[in-house]
Scaffold this motif. Structure first.
Motif, short mmCIF file in Angstrom:
data_model
loop_
_atom_site.label_atom_id
_atom_site.label_comp_id
_atom_site.label_asym_id
_atom_site.label_seq_id
_atom_site.Cartn_x
_atom_site.Cartn_y
_atom_site.Cartn_z
N ARG A 175 0.84 -1.21 0.00
CA ARG A 175 0.00 0.00 0.00
C ARG A 175 0.86 1.25 0.00
N ASN A 229 -5.85 0.69 3.61
CA ASN A 229 -5.42 1.14 2.29
C ASN A 229 -4.08 1.83 2.24
N ALA A 230 -3.48 2.15 3.39
CA ALA A 230 -2.23 2.92 3.36
C ALA A 230 -1.49 2.81 4.69
#
Length: 176
Positions: free
Chosen positions: A38, A61-62
């Motif tokens: 990610r 997601n990150a």
């Protein structure tokens, strides 16, 4: 694992990271993100004196690297590289049970999406800290080796205070 085998393994790990064309933290995060699952986003924050200098907040997601933005640019780069070192070494964070830390660091982020936080806490694994330091050093050596350096006639250093800190660190690591 912090001996010569670990250093060699980490050197191979870092050698595969595309060297950015500029020695800034954003470019380094983009290069490291190519190796991770990610993206990596920077969170420059005025961290409290009793907080860690940096930490990694992971969402589905990150990865978000929070670092103290009130310290010198050289120290900020090292903090970011250290936190990236944790990610590259596969160190895992603590699951976030409460939402206080997430709200403090990222007030605009829904605390429900923060899955873990990786930062120095009491009893933190010293081996993981050593590994992150080794990787941070290797990252900056690898990613800045292609950046042109000014010659000896280029004039005074841009940041003499940073040069003094680097020199002091170098002397302490060399044992002299």
């Amino acid at each position: 694992m912090t001996g010569w085998r670990a250093r060699r393994r980490f050197a191979r790990l870092v050698a595969d990271i595309p060297a950015p064309t500029t020695p800034d933290c954003d470019a380094l995060c983009r290069a490291v993100a190519e190796r991770l699952d990610r993206p990596v986003h920077l969170l420059p924050l005025p961290l409290p004196p009793d907080a860690p200098c940096g930490l990694v907040i992971t969402t589905p997601n990150a990865h978000h690297v929070a670092y103290d933005n009130r310290t010198s640019p050289l120290h900020q780069r090292h903090i970011v590289a250290h936190e990236l070192g944790h990610l590259l070494a596969g160190h895992t964070g603590q699951p976030v049970g409460g939402t206080d830390l997430a709200r403090l660091l990222m007030p605009t982020l829904d605390p429900a999406v923060v899955t873990s936080v990786l930062g120095r806490v009491p009893g933190y694994d010293e081996r993981a800290e050593t590994e992150a330091e080794i990787i941070a050093d290797l990252l900056w050596r690898h990613t800045t080796r292609h950046v042109p350096r000014p010659g000896p006639d280029a004039g005074p250093a841009a940041d003499p205070a940073a040069a003094a800190v680097v020199d002091r660190i170098r002397r302490s690591l060399d044992g002299g």
